[in-house]
Design an enzyme around this catalytic site. Structure first.
Site, PDB file in Angstrom:
ATOM      1  N   LYS B  66     -24.906  -7.863 -71.243  1.00  0.00           N
ATOM      2  CA  LYS B  66     -25.082  -7.975 -69.797  1.00  0.00           C
ATOM      3  C   LYS B  66     -23.985  -7.153 -69.120  1.00  0.00           C
ATOM      4  CE  LYS B  66     -25.664 -11.613 -66.264  1.00  0.00           C
ATOM      5  NZ  LYS B  66     -25.670 -13.074 -66.013  1.00  0.00           N
ATOM      6  N   SER B 141     -29.903 -14.604 -63.724  1.00  0.00           N
ATOM      7  CA  SER B 141     -29.435 -13.263 -63.413  1.00  0.00           C
ATOM      8  C   SER B 141     -29.382 -12.320 -64.615  1.00  0.00           C
ATOM      9  CB  SER B 141     -28.049 -13.338 -62.795  1.00  0.00           C
ATOM     10  OG  SER B 141     -27.121 -13.826 -63.731  1.00  0.00           O
ATOM     11  N   SER B 165     -28.690 -18.684 -65.708  1.00  0.00           N
ATOM     12  CA  SER B 165     -28.888 -17.235 -65.854  1.00  0.00           C
ATOM     13  C   SER B 165     -29.211 -16.744 -67.264  1.00  0.00           C
ATOM     14  CB  SER B 165     -27.659 -16.490 -65.336  1.00  0.00           C
ATOM     15  OG  SER B 165     -27.643 -16.552 -63.934  1.00  0.00           O
TER      16      SER B 165
END
Lengths: 77, 456
Positions: B66, B141, B165
């Site tokens: 990420k 996210s 997330s």
């Protein structure tokens, strides 16, 4: 921000504040607050100088303007 | 996990991953790709394998991080404008742990800027598309990480879970997603969002792979004082007999197809001899106000460091320092970042602190007590991950409260600090994935993984 942006943001924030205000319905009398879920306090380590992952030169390279090991900014006063 | 050996080389695995990344380009998964570096590392690993060296448990396995994981010498933008030029001066602990086992980072994955969002639409680089339907959101996210795994570009990816997330995009893309116990994995070198919730975890295609990644990464780290003393490796997986179902999630707020998925799973588990118990958790009615008070407060504090002075984007042509701060933040932050900074400062301000922040911190205690009581009645909880299946791109992004409502089932465990694991469970009639999450008490990570293996 532009007036347009401020107007939109004001609407958004009003909606959010109205929503989070629902919390006032819940009874929390006599309940202790929780600020962290880590179960521990005051984790100590020895006060020793250690080699870090980045040195001063590498960190100073990250700034926009640098002069003689100082970060340059616009006037403060 | 397919590791490199003398016949299947790391170079081949890496080349395949880049081929797939190129093929699925229009999904907007990546914020950066490191082809040259990854191939050089693969060649080095192949040489070590040829010499007969043990390269590690992830020898030559390509992976994606990420975009909030720092990797020395690479851009770590957190998919924001304000960190767009930021070249990380250090490498995060989790990335180092994975690389020490021979894994090869091939790129950074798109996310909601600073992890503020549930759809990956709040990225400065545009939305990531859902792996099953390009008109739908990837979830967020950690949307880019989830889609990279779901499309099989890589076998695993890192994510971070502050309010769902990891678990929600895993559910939206039909894969496994693990949010460990708070403090099980190190947060060192990961861009902070809300520090008392932030937990680093993983996406993978099986519970076995999640197990391996946890075994590698769940360690105390002296660079993150909030990591727990090592517990994961020594912990025993508890035999799951009683499964709790949260009664408060069985109503109209949850999509009918998702409720059907829960019912079908329960019926299946009953037939396998598990006992299903219903659990009431009245505080869950207020879980989103609690989360959307405390988390913006922590966000506002954490994001105050982005001032344009020491690193990141700096606005040009500001007359003085005060104007520089304002211009940098106004130009550098996305809309949702600004909303959360302002709400955070509002709930912490002297006139409103007691009514909002303090009240939410007390309600957080109630929630912790409710979960403790729930785990007296069952070994694990099985719950929906989100109230709705993947929604259309653009349908909620301009309505912050509608987007927050999508976090209804995920945020509570971050407030409590317990682990959760998303498992693929069903599909909607239109072919969109539905996942379910398994939740357990603190330090029950191994139990959750074992249970997921058992029912897979």
């Amino acid at each position: 921000m532009t007036d347009e942006e401020l107007d939109a943001l004001q609407g958004d924030l009003k909606g959010i504040v109205d929503y989070i205000s629902e919390l006032s319905e819940i009874n929390t009398d006599g309940v202790e607050p929780t600020y962290q879920v880590f179960e521990m306090e005051n984790v100590w380590r020895d006060d020793e100088i250690k080699e870090m992952d980045a040195n001063r030169e590498e960190l100073l390279e990250l700034t926009t303007e640098e002069k003689e090991n100082q970060i340059k900014v616009p006037k403060v006063l | 996990m397919k590791t490199a050996n003398k016949t299947v080389t790391a170079t081949q695995l890496v080349k395949d991953a880049f081929k797939k990344a190129e093929f699925f380009k229009d999904y907007n998964v990546f914020t950066s790709l490191y082809e040259k570096e990854a191939l050089a590392r693969a060649a080095e690993i192949d040489e070590r394998i040829a010499r007969g060296e043990n390269v590690g448990r992830l020898a030559g396995v390509p992976f994606v991080a990420k975009d909030n994981y720092l990797v020395k010498g690479t851009i770590t933008s957190a998919s924001s404008h304000i960190l767009e030029p930021f070249v990380a001066p250090v490498t995060s602990t989790v990335i180092r742990q994975l690389e020490d086992e021979g894994a090869i980072l091939i790129g950074k994955a798109n996310m909601d800027a600073f992890a503020h969002g549930s759809s990956t639409e709040n990225s400065y680089f545009g939305p990531t598309l859902n792996s099953h339907d390009k008109t739908c959101v990837a979830g967020g996210s950690s949307g880019g990480s989830a889609v990279a795994v779901a499309l099989d570009v890589v076998e695993f990816a890192t994510g971070s879970d502050t309010g769902g997330s990891i678990r929600q995009p895993a559910s939206f893309n039909g894969i496994y997603g693990m949010k460990p116990t708070y403090g099980a994995t190190s947060r060192y070198g990961v861009v902070s969002m809300a520090s008392s919730f932030d937990t680093d975890g993983f996406f993978a295609k099986s519970a076995e792979d999640i197990e391996l990644l946890m075994d590698i990464c769940a360690h105390r780290d002296e660079k993150d004082m909030t990591t727990l003393p090592d517990f994961y490796q020594e912990s025993e997986a508890k035999t799951v007999k009683k499964i709790g179902i949260i009664k408060d999630f069985n109503n109209d707020t949850v999509d009918a197809e998702i409720r059907q998925a829960v019912d079908a799973k329960c019926a299946e588990l009953k037939s396998k001899g598990y006992k299903i118990v219903e659990i009431e958790m009245p505080t869950l009615k207020y879980v989103l106000p609690i989360y959307y008070i405390i988390s913006p407060a922590e966000i506002a504090s954490n994001l105050s460091r982005y001032d344009g002075i020491r690193y990141g984007f700096r606005s040009e042509n500001s007359a003085d320092l005060e104007a520089l701060y304002g211009n940098t933040r106004n130009e550098g932050f996305m809309k949702e970042n600004k909303r959360r900074i302002m709400i955070g400062n509002f709930v912490l301000s002297s006139g409103f602190y007691d009514a909002y922040f303090l009240k939410a911190a007390k309600a957080r205690t109630l929630l912790i007590q409710e979960y403790a009581k729930a785990f007296e009645q069952c070994d694990v909880i099985l719950a929906p991950v989100s109230p709705n299946p993947p929604f259309k791109i653009g349908s909620k992004v301009n309505d912050p409260v509608a987007m927050y409502l999508e976090d209804l089932m995920t945020v509570s465990i971050n407030l409590v600090g317990i682990p959760g694991l998303t498992i693929p469970a069903a599909e909607t009639k239109s072919g969109l994935p539905i996942g379910l999450q398994v939740l357990g008490p603190r330090r029950s990570d191994k139990t959750l993984i074992n249970f997921a293996k058992e029912i897979a």
